[in-house]
Each structure stands twice: as structure tokens, then as C-alpha cells.
Design a protein around this motif. Structure first.
Motif, PDB file in Angstrom:
ATOM      1  N   ARG A 104       0.834  -1.205   0.000  1.00 12.54           N
ATOM      2  CA  ARG A 104       0.000   0.000   0.000  1.00 12.54           C
ATOM      3  C   ARG A 104       0.868   1.252   0.000  1.00 12.54           C
ATOM      4  O   ARG A 104       0.643   2.177  -0.778  1.00 12.54           O
ATOM      5  N   GLU A 105       1.894   1.295   0.879  1.00 18.48           N
ATOM      6  CA  GLU A 105       2.755   2.478   0.942  1.00 18.48           C
ATOM      7  C   GLU A 105       3.634   2.601  -0.313  1.00 18.48           C
ATOM      8  O   GLU A 105       3.863   3.710  -0.794  1.00 18.48           O
ATOM      9  N   SER A 107       2.857   1.661  -3.294  1.00 20.57           N
ATOM     10  CA  SER A 107       1.994   2.187  -4.352  1.00 20.57           C
ATOM     11  C   SER A 107       1.691   3.664  -4.142  1.00 20.57           C
ATOM     12  O   SER A 107       1.572   4.429  -5.100  1.00 20.57           O
ATOM     13  N   GLN A 108       1.559   4.060  -2.888  1.00 19.71           N
ATOM     14  CA  GLN A 108       1.242   5.454  -2.585  1.00 19.71           C
ATOM     15  C   GLN A 108       2.360   6.392  -3.036  1.00 19.71           C
ATOM     16  O   GLN A 108       2.115   7.435  -3.654  1.00 19.71           O
ATOM     17  N   SER A 314       6.585   8.247   7.482  1.00 20.89           N
ATOM     18  CA  SER A 314       5.480   7.365   7.116  1.00 20.89           C
ATOM     19  C   SER A 314       5.453   6.145   8.035  1.00 20.89           C
ATOM     20  O   SER A 314       6.491   5.596   8.400  1.00 20.89           O
ATOM     21  N   TYR A 343      -9.068  -1.372  -0.813  1.00 20.83           N
ATOM     22  CA  TYR A 343      -7.884  -0.566  -1.103  1.00 20.83           C
ATOM     23  C   TYR A 343      -8.156   0.892  -0.744  1.00 20.83           C
ATOM     24  O   TYR A 343      -9.298   1.365  -0.838  1.00 20.83           O
ATOM     25  N   PRO A 344      -7.127   1.632  -0.315  1.00 20.10           N
ATOM     26  CA  PRO A 344      -7.319   3.047   0.041  1.00 20.10           C
ATOM     27  C   PRO A 344      -7.905   3.828  -1.126  1.00 20.10           C
ATOM     28  O   PRO A 344      -7.415   3.754  -2.259  1.00 20.10           O
TER      29      PRO A 344
END
Length: 587
Positions: A104-105, A107-108, A314, A343-344
Motif C-alpha cells: 500500500r505504501e 503504491s502510494q 510514514s 484498497y485506500p
């Protein structure tokens, strides 16, 4: 953020920084003392024709000059030692932080941006630390010391300094204030160039297969032009700053010569004093110029420090528990309890209400249409993501309570797109377990149906593998990735559509070897081909993120319309009955 970052990392090198301060102070004192000696030679030695005084004072000036050089070299060495060490520490901490990120991070931020932050951005901060420990320390010493020494030479000309220094500072402030937003934009454009370049290099075969070279070249040209435009604006400000600074410096020197000449003509001061005053004015303005140069570097380094700080601040969604469980009560077991995942930023969940279990040694298959959430489901088991609903239990413990290192040691993952590292076949296999023997590697290759092609390679286990495994075929890459997971000797093996590049014969032999050689290992298999999963103890059918059925192959053929449709789509609607399906698989 820049100040905090520098204090945090440079404080580890206090001794080197103390050396910088001491050596720079000695170098500045030497630089400030030389004009005074020069004035003495002109006013006393030359005026009185005293050759001995000229030689003795000149010799002292030579010694002081060599000393100044040695002090400057020593200061630079200490500064480089502190700055390079700080840069190494920042890169290490950023790498450690990114290594702990979930997908997730990653991809962010974007992989390209993370690479830029750990290379170019760290370099900007490192260079600021290096130049700051030299120029920024020396600049106030020269400026303040020059002012004091100049006033001692001739107070009457001090008004020139009082005018020139503020003018120089105003010029620097006006220009630098316009640079700050440009530096931030420049780093963003650099991210874009890296992203496009990375995509094109990674997907070069796709680009060529679809004859998209011209379009991709245009994409890169646009990104490259964008960064060029911003860089040109920054360069224009640089070009403007230094001519203006030199203009102020030269006008100041002209003023000193003009008004100093008037005082000399009036007999108020001697010529040597004016020479010394000119040198001190030059040192003062040089100190201001050095400070200006540093203020040019500071905005860009500040932007880079902010970007580095974003990564360091982060928090990974994979929080390590305060009291982790490392003694698992049921090694090899997997249980999903009403699991959901979103997903966010997504409007709807990818998974919802997933419930099933796998006992140690069982084989559970997951099947469904493309985009149904199969890969996401498998990613929850080794905790690459955290479930947003329900709980995932591995080895009898909720993965959010488990010790991550212990959890990962017990899981072997073969991803949908297997990745091999640059090195050798052996080094890639030992990525699973470093202390594996050659015999264990060959045994794993035999199970993975990779022994034949590896033995035919020129150097066997020592044969070279290119980054990403680009020098082997897709099927060979998959089998090497499977062998790597087997070498790990995990309690749970996860296969995320890991047989897709294999022909039916190799697929069948591989599955038979896995079931025969690893009977006690739990196997979670995501597959597209029905023939791959017919022997599974349970098959989980996923459709639209929800369970559309669970059971054996025969049970699902009898009771799941979704599963029958999947079988029919692969083997033909007319042959989709239980008996015909078994005959087709056996055939």
C-alpha cells in the motif's frame, strides 16, 4: 525538516564537525592576517627601503599561506567525512523504512519516486552538509573578521561596507525567493522522468510488440522537456545572481580606490592601508557571496529533505505488535474469518465475507474470474496487506498479532509475476535459505521440474541470471521461483497463479512432485486452469470479491453454477459434467 534532518544525522559525527570548526577558524585567522602583513610590507619595507624587513615579512606570509592551505584541506577532509557518513546513514534509514512498507505504501509513493528520494534527494542533502561545513562556517568568519579588520585599517571608508553588504543581501533574497518553488517543481519533474524511464525499460518487450516506440519516445520527450524548462528557469536565476553579485563587488572596489585615493592624497592614510582595506572588503564580500551560494543550495536541499522526511515519517500499515507471538500453536494452518479488504480510496471492497480454512498438509485452491480478488486474498496470508474486515489466522494466530519475521519464515510465496535477482541460479535459490546445500538446491529443482534445463546450462547452479530473469523463459522463471520457495522449507506454500506459463504435462508432473515430496506442507493454490486444482482438498470459488462456493471439485460441479461456468469455459459446455471433466483431466 532540513534542520532536523541535518542535526539528527550530523550529530553522530561531532568529532569531525569539531575538526571542521577548528581548522576553518585557523584558516580564517590566517586569511585575515595576511592583508595586514601585506600593508606592513608596503608601508614600512617598501617605503623605507628595508629589504630585510621585506624578506622576513614575506617569508612569514609564505608560511602562513601554506598553513592556511593545510588548514583548509584538513577542514574539507573532516567535512567530507561527516557529510558522506550522514548521507550513508540517511540512505540506510530510508531503505530500512521502505523495506518495511506494505504494498500500500509503495503504491502510494511510487517505486520511481522512492528511488529518487533515496538517491538524488539524499545527494542534495549530503552536498548541502558538505558545502555547509566548509563555506557556511567560513563565510561568517571572513565577513565578521573582515569588517573588524577593515575598521581597524580605516574607519572613514566603513560606510562603503555598510552600503554594499545590504545591497548584496537584497539581491540574493529577491532571487532566491523565486528559486524555492522551482526547486520543488524540479524534483517532481525528475520523479516523472524516472517513472517514464522505468516503465519503458521494464516493459520494453510490450512496447516493441505493439510498435509503440514512437509514442513512448514522445512520452519521454514531454517529460524530459518539462524538466528542461524548469531547469532553464533555475539556470536563468543563477546566471542573473552572480553577475549582479560581481557588479556589487566591483563597484565596491572602485569606491574604495576612489575614496581611498582621496584620503591618501590628503595624507590621512598610507597606500598599504588602502591595499589592506581593499583586500578586507574583498574578503567581506566573498563571505557574503559564499553565504549566497549556500542559500541557493538550501532551498533545493530543503525540498529534498521534506521528501525524505515524508518517507521517514510514514508509518507502515504493517504495524509490528507490541507483544508478538512467535510460538505458533498450529503450524501450517490457515483460516479466513469473515475477511474483507478495501484498497485506500476505493469505492467498494475487493474482498468481502471470505471464510474458509486449511489444515496442515491440505491443499486449498482458489479459483475465479480475472479481477475477482484472488491475488489480494493470497497476499493477506503473509500479511503483505492487512485485512480491513475480519481476521486472517496463520499457524493458529491472527497475523496482526504474529511476529512478522517468524510468520514470514514459515511461508513460501511464489508470486504471479516471479522475479529473479541478478546473480546465479544458486544465489537466487538461496534467497529462500542461505545455508541450503547444493544437494538441497538440486532436490528443489527436481521437484519444481527445473533440474533438466539448469543442468543443461553452461555452469549449472553457477550459471548467470540477469536482473529480473530476462535471460530465461517465462516457464523457466516460474519453475526457478517455485524451487526458491521449496528451498525455504516453509510450513505453508502460496502459489499465486504460478503454473500459468507451464504446459499441461509439466504442470501435472510438478503438482505430483509437490504432493508427493511435500505432504505435510499446506498449499494454497491460485489457478486459472481447472486441471491444476481438481485434486485439491477444497476449492474456494471467488466471484466479485465474494465466495461463490467452496468444496471439492465434484461437489462444486454438482452445486456451484459459477464453478460449472468456469469449467465449461475451459473444457466445453457439452463436456462439463463430472465424469467427462475427470476424463478430460486424466487425458
Amino acid at each position: 525538516m532540513l534542520g532536523k534532518l541535518l542535526i539528527r544525522y550530523l550529530s553522530r559525527y561531532r568529532l569531525a564537525l569539531l575538526g571542521v570548526l577548528v581548522f576553518q577558524l585557523l584558516s580564517a585567522l590566517a586569511a585575515l592576517y595576511l592583508p595586514r602583513l601585506n600593508a606592513d610590507i608596503v608601508d614600512h619595507g617598501v617605503a623605507q627601503g628595508d629589504t630585510g624587513y621585506i624578506w622576513s615579512t614575506g617569508g612569514l606570509m609564505v608560511v602562513i599561506s601554506f598553513g592556511q592551505i593545510l588548514f583548509a584541506v584538513a577542514a574539507t577532509f573532516c567535512a567530507a567525512r561527516a557529510a558522506m557518513g550522514a548521507g550513508r546513514d540517511i540512505r540506510r534509514d530510508v531503505f530500512d523504512k521502505v523495506s518495511a512498507f506494505s504494498e500500500r505504501e509503495v503504491s502510494q509513493f511510487g517505486a520511481g519516486s522512492l528511488i529518487t528520494r533515496n538517491t538524488n534527494d539524499v545527494q542534495q542533502v549530503q552536498m548541502l552538509a558538505m558545502m555547509g561545513a566548509t563555506m557556511l562556517v567560513m563565510a561568517p568568519m571572513l565577513a565578521i573578521g573582515g569588517i573588524i579588520m577593515a575598521l581597524r585599517q580605516d574607519v572613514g571608508l566603513s560606510w562603503i561596507i555598510a552600503v554594499s553588504v545590504p545591497v548584496l543581501l537584497i539581491v540574493a533574497t529577491l532571487i532566491i525567493s523565486r528559486m524555492v518553488p522551482l526547486f520543488r517543481t524540479y524534483q517532481q519533474k525528475l520523479d516523472a522522468v524516472n517513472r517514464v524511464m522505468r516503465e519503458q525499460l521494464t516493459g520494453v518487450r510490450v512496447v516493441r510488440a505493439f510498435v509503440r516506440e514512437a509514442i513512448e519516445e514522445e512520452r519521454f520527450r514531454l517529460a524530459n522537456t518539462d524538466i528542461m524548462v524548469v531547469g532553464r528557469k533555475v539556470g536563468s536565476l543563477f546566471v542573473l545572481m552572480f553577475p549582479l553579485a560581481m557588479l556589487v563587488l566591483n563597484v565596491t572596489i572602485v569606491g574604495v580606490v576612489w575614496f581611498g585615493g582621496i584620503e591618501v592624497d590628503a595624507g590621512a592614510v598610507q597606500i598599504g592601508t588602502i591595499f589592506a582595506f581593499m583586500q578586507y572588503v574583498g574578503q567581506i564580500l566573498m563571505g557574503v557571496l559564499m553565504a549566497m551560494f549556500m542559500t541557493i543550495m538550501i532551498p533545493r536541499a530543503a525540498v529534498s529533505a521534506d521528501r525524505i522526511g515524508e518517507v521517514l515519517r510514514s508509518t507502515s500499515t504493517l504495524d509490528r505488535p507490541d507483544d508478538p507471538v512467535s510460538d505458533f500453536p498450529a503450524p501450517g494452518s490457515v483460516a479466513f474469518r469473515d475477511v474483507g479488504f478495501t484498497y485506500p480510496g476505493a469505492e467498494s471492497p475487493v474482498l468481502h465475507g471470505i471464510t474458509f480454512h486449511a489444515s496442515p498438509g491440505e491443499t486449498v485452491a482458489v479459483v475465479g474470474s480475472t479481477g475477482s480478488g484472488k491475488t489480494t486474498l493470497v497476499s493477506l496470508i503473509p500479511r503483505l496487506f492487512d485485512a480491513t474486515e475480519g481476521a486472517v489466522e496463520v499457524h493458529g494466530v491472527d497475523v496482526r498479532r504474529a511476529d512478522l519475521d517468524a510468520l514470514w519464515r514459515g511461508v513460501g510465496l511464489v508470486p504471479q509475476r516471479p522475479f529473479l535477482f541478478s546473480g546465479t541460479v544458486a544465489s537466487n535459490l538461496r534467497f529462500g535459505r542461505e545455508d541450503a546445500t547444493d544437494e538441497e538446491l538440486w532436490h528443489a529443482l527436481e521437484i519444481a521440474q527445473a533440474r533438466d534445463f539448469v543442468s543443461q546450462m553452461p555452469d549449472g547452479l553457477d550459471s548467470r541470471i540477469a536482473q529480473g530473469g530476462t535471460n530465461v523463459s517465462g516457464g523457466q522463471r516460474q519453475r526457478l521461483a517455485i524451487a526458491r520457495a521449496i528451498v525455504r522449507r516453509p510450513a505453508i506454500l502460496l502459489f499465486d497463479d504460478s503454473f500459468s506459463a507451464l504446459d499441461l504435462t509439466t504442470d501435472a508432473r510438478l503438482r505430483q512432485a509437490l504432493w508427493r515430496e511435500l505432504p505435510g506442507v499446506t498449499k494454497i493454490v491460485v489457478a486459472q486452469r481447472v486441471s491444476t486444482i481438481t485434486d485439491a482438498d477444497r476449492i474456494v470459488v471467488v466471484e466479485g470479491g465474494r465466495m461463490a462456493g467452496i468444496g471439492t471439485h465434484d461437489e462444486l460441479l454438482a452445486g456451484s453454477e459459477t464453478y460449472r461456468e468456469i469449467v465449461a469455459s475451459q473444457l466445453g459446455a457439452e463436456d462439463s459434467g463430472p465424469g467427462s471433466q475427470e476424463r478430460e483431466v486424466r487425458a
